[in-house]
Design an enzyme around this catalytic site. Sequence first.
Site, PDB file in Angstrom:
ATOM      1  N   VAL A  61       0.914  -1.110  -0.025  1.00 12.00           N
ATOM      2  CA  VAL A  61      -0.013  -0.015   0.045  1.00 12.00           C
ATOM      3  C   VAL A  61       0.957   1.346   0.014  1.00 12.00           C
ATOM      4  O   VAL A  61       0.365   2.459  -0.261  1.00 12.00           O
ATOM      5  CB  VAL A  61      -0.972   0.076   1.111  1.00 12.00           C
ATOM      6  CG1 VAL A  61      -2.147  -1.048   0.918  1.00 12.00           C
ATOM      7  CG2 VAL A  61      -0.290  -0.276   2.362  1.00 12.00           C
ATOM      8  N   ASN A  87      -7.470   0.698   5.517  1.00 10.98           N
ATOM      9  CA  ASN A  87      -7.386  -0.116   6.842  1.00 10.98           C
ATOM     10  C   ASN A  87      -6.080  -0.580   6.800  1.00 10.98           C
ATOM     11  O   ASN A  87      -5.507  -0.709   8.227  1.00 10.98           O
ATOM     12  CB  ASN A  87      -8.369  -0.883   6.998  1.00 10.98           C
ATOM     13  CG  ASN A  87      -7.961  -2.114   8.050  1.00 10.98           C
ATOM     14  OD1 ASN A  87      -8.284  -1.982   9.108  1.00 10.98           O
ATOM     15  ND2 ASN A  87      -7.278  -3.325   7.665  1.00 10.98           N
ATOM     16  N   TYR A 157       4.695   4.832  15.301  1.00 10.98           N
ATOM     17  CA  TYR A 157       3.127   4.600  15.250  1.00 10.98           C
ATOM     18  C   TYR A 157       2.163   5.838  15.265  1.00 10.98           C
ATOM     19  O   TYR A 157       1.225   5.959  14.545  1.00 10.98           O
ATOM     20  CB  TYR A 157       2.864   3.202  15.844  1.00 10.98           C
ATOM     21  CG  TYR A 157       1.590   2.560  15.598  1.00 10.98           C
ATOM     22  CD1 TYR A 157       1.242   1.998  14.259  1.00 10.98           C
ATOM     23  CD2 TYR A 157       0.492   2.888  16.432  1.00 10.98           C
ATOM     24  CE1 TYR A 157      -0.029   1.179  14.051  1.00 10.98           C
ATOM     25  CE2 TYR A 157      -0.687   2.285  16.289  1.00 10.98           C
ATOM     26  CZ  TYR A 157      -1.094   1.518  15.050  1.00 10.98           C
ATOM     27  OH  TYR A 157      -2.230   0.894  14.917  1.00 10.98           O
ATOM     28  N   ALA A 159       2.743   8.733  15.679  1.00 10.13           N
ATOM     29  CA  ALA A 159       2.841  10.052  15.023  1.00 10.13           C
ATOM     30  C   ALA A 159       2.015   9.898  13.599  1.00 10.13           C
ATOM     31  O   ALA A 159       1.320  10.737  12.922  1.00 10.13           O
ATOM     32  CB  ALA A 159       4.230  10.343  14.863  1.00 10.13           C
TER      33      ALA A 159
END
Length: 249
Positions: A61, A87, A157, A159
């Site tokens: 992604v 997600n 994470y 942030a």
Amino acid sequence: MSTTAIVTGGARGIGKACAEALAAKGCDIALIDLLEDDMAATAKEIAAAHGVKTLTFTADVTDFARAHAIVDEVAKAWGRIDVLVNNAGAPNPKPILEITEDEFDRTIAVNLKSCFNYIHAAAPIMLAQEGVARIVSMSSLNALSGGVTSAVSKHSYAAAKAGILGLTRSLAKEFGPKIAINAICPGVIATDLLKRMITNSHDSLVRGIALGRMGAPEDVASLVAYLATEPHMFMTGQHFVVDGFQWSC
């Protein structure tokens, strides 16, 4: 005309639950994930259970060009894109002084840049079609608290997930009234990944949750389905906490 939805990270866990909830609402589902076998199994289950069309795409992604290619293929196949669920994501438990630059960049890319990639690809299509499209991005309670548990995530994470909230608020202004965009901040959700990471801290975590249990992926997915499909939904630029009131974070 069928409603169409794209779900990144849709092979299992929260993403799978979101895809199932959207399919139950009649959405055709395009899944994007690196876990090819799990994704194929999820697509087969959804099609059999709900009679909807499915597409699957194996992709990282963080790849901007690949995101555009996938979204264009979905639009070509189905004629429109009504829902995007961002997600895909991954935790990083390392303290800031132990994480490398490459690890920090990767955490930001997987959790935040991925949202940008798929929004950048899908928004022009959504803005040009009839009706109001919906985008739901998965942030985290970590974005609000600074970290739910050190076993799961730390600063990079938190942030990245906080960045999703800022992106959501700013894009709500840019995309309204054609696209409603919101974010969800899950707390401790009992996915297979989380269960493996917190085996030694389960009891202490549950004691800090007012509802007395960890959340299930379906607890998050039910809200995603509402934000993505409910016709009388007068909210955009918002974030919604799904944590059972986790007061000890």
